[in-house]
Design a protein around this motif. Structure first.
Motif, short mmCIF file in Angstrom:
data_model
loop_
_atom_site.label_atom_id
_atom_site.label_comp_id
_atom_site.label_asym_id
_atom_site.label_seq_id
_atom_site.Cartn_x
_atom_site.Cartn_y
_atom_site.Cartn_z
N HIS A 216 0.86 -1.33 0.03
CA HIS A 216 0.19 -0.20 0.01
C HIS A 216 0.97 1.22 -0.14
N GLY B 272 -3.70 6.69 2.64
CA GLY B 272 -3.05 5.56 1.78
C GLY B 272 -4.18 5.07 0.87
N ASP B 273 -3.67 4.16 -0.04
CA ASP B 273 -4.55 3.73 -1.13
C ASP B 273 -5.62 2.97 -1.02
N TRP B 274 -5.61 2.41 0.25
CA TRP B 274 -7.16 1.92 0.50
C TRP B 274 -8.15 2.87 0.33
N SER C 107 -4.22 -8.16 -5.10
CA SER C 107 -4.05 -6.75 -4.93
C SER C 107 -5.13 -6.07 -5.79
N LYS D 60 -7.88 -6.12 -3.06
CA LYS D 60 -7.54 -5.13 -1.86
C LYS D 60 -7.28 -3.71 -2.28
N SER E 56 -4.52 -2.69 -3.58
CA SER E 56 -2.97 -2.36 -3.35
C SER E 56 -2.44 -2.68 -4.55
#
Length: 424
Positions: A147, A272-274, A340, A343, A345
């Motif tokens: 991430h 973050g990329d979440w 990924s 998720k 990520s």
């Protein structure tokens, strides 16, 4: 959260008696059984875990799911300690960052160098990532995904309404914030929780001082760097952000802050990329409805958060073979892509095609490779990748106190940071 070395030892000792009373050793494991402790219980994560399970079953092994929901892994770590002291450790457990070294120091993790050598892990992983997975030079864990933490998320409609430009520097950031404010839009969506404060702070430190400065200050915890003029500037820049957040930020969860950007109530969020998963779930398209761009000044750096599995010592040869196959499967190109994509990520394995990924992920993957080569790939302090938990917690407290105080100066915050960095 990782557990500090001394705290881990105390926890193992204190839990030992209770664990033996409440957890029996259980029936003998079936040949080729792999038990995996994780907290992948949300939709996308659960689908990814099922893909890993299918991969193991295709090799003739039995998968025993050991999912513990809640607490971002805190509950899982409590259960894991009990299992380890009872002599009944799972084959693999979701552990990350410096906590890997702490568990390895207890002598309970197994070397998986044989798998790493056969699968050429040293060639397919960036060195900074491989080093985290090793204890005294031997692999004891396998990384799952990456991430990127230092992202800035932008609502395109809000920026258009405000006549603002997407910022690439901190000066441009504050110019955009002023424009958004004048347009009646909350400039920065923020959740007033200590880890979110620290996520924002580490992005500022990288943006103001660069990756090398960040590494010296917040990874190596160098006292002189922590009390330098550059750190004072970073703290002052960080504090300038708060007036552009809304009054209801205190205690807000990160995804609720993201929702503010999705709805156009706020113009930007540092996260973050979440966060991308929230935009996608809301039917928003990258490049059209929202923009993902590195936090100001951090385009040439990459702050990472990595999920990983530690491998525990097992008594059964058949189960050890299954454990080795699990480790190989996790870093296989097929699983790396599947996980990924589910998720949000990017794969931790280098050299994979990104055809199926969106533009944000493609940009992240390119920067991951570029920063690995340039030395600007750095572990996230805010997400348990950089320092032991005791120091991380102490630094987190200082940053939140500074963020919320009207009286604490940047110089006073620097002194407190230097003291917090000595916490063990």
């Amino acid at each position: 959260m990782p557990v500090a070395d001394s705290a881990l030892r105390r926890s193992l000792l204190s839990l030992a008696l209770g664990a033996f009373a409440t957890l029996g050793l259980g029936p003998a494991a079936r040949a080729g059984e792999v038990e995996v402790l994780h907290w992948w219980t949300s939709g996308g994560e659960a689908r990814a875990a099922q893909a890993l399970k299918a991969s193991l079953q295709a090799k003739g092994h039995q998968w025993k799911d050991f999912a513990v929901a809640g607490g971002g892994g805190d509950a899982a770590m409590t259960v894991l300690k009990s299992r380890v002291v009872s002599g009944n450790a799972p084959a693999a457990a979701q552990i990350k960052g410096p906590a890997l070294q702490e568990w390895a120091a207890e002598g309970v993790l197994a070397s998986i160098d044989d798998v790493a050598k056969a699968e050429h892990w040293d060639e397919v992983l960036p060195k900074v990532v491989a080093d985290i997975m090793k204890y005294k030079g031997s692999y004891v864990a396998v990384p799952v995904n990456v991430h990127r933490v230092n992202w800035l998320w932008v609502n395109t409609a809000a920026f258009k309404k405000a006549g603002a430009n997407v910022p690439t520097t901190w000066d441009e950031f504050f110019t955009a914030a002023e424009a958004l404010k004048k347009a009646g839009i909350t400039p920065i969506a923020h959740g007033g929780q200590n880890w979110q404060d620290l996520t924002t702070f580490e992005a500022v430190v990288i943006g103001v001082g660069g990756a090398d400065f960040y590494r010296k200050a917040l990874v190596q915890l160098d006292p002189a760097t922590l009390k330098s003029p550059t750190m004072e500037k970073a703290l002052a820049t960080f504090k300038r952000i708060k007036p552009y957040t809304d009054r209801n930020a205190a205690g807000r969860d990160w995804n609720l802050a993201t929702a503010m950007v999705i709805r156009g109530e706020a113009g930007m969020q540092i996260m973050g990329d979440w966060a991308k998963g929230e935009f996608i779930a809301a039917g928003k398209q990258p490049g059209k409805d929202f923009i993902c761009t590195p936090a100001p000044g951090t385009a040439k750096a990459f702050s990472f958060n990595i999920d990983s599995f530690a491998m525990f010592k097992l008594k059964s040869d058949a189960n050890t073979r299954a454990q080795r196959d699990l480790a190989a499967a996790i870093l296989s190109p097929e699983f790396q892509e599947t996980f990924s994509l589910n998720k949000g990520s990017i794969p931790v394995r280098l050299g994979l095609k990104m055809d199926k990924f969106d533009d944000c992920a493609k940009a992240s993957a390119k920067d991951f490779v570029d920063t690995a080569r340039s030395g600007a790939l750095v572990p996230s302090l805010a997400h348990g990748m950089a320092v032991p938990a005791a120091a991380e917690g102490a630094i987190k407290d200082v940053i939140s106190q500074f963020w919320n105080s009207d009286k604490m100066s940047a110089k006073e915050a620097m002194d407190r940071l230097a003291t917090a960095a000595r916490t063990r």
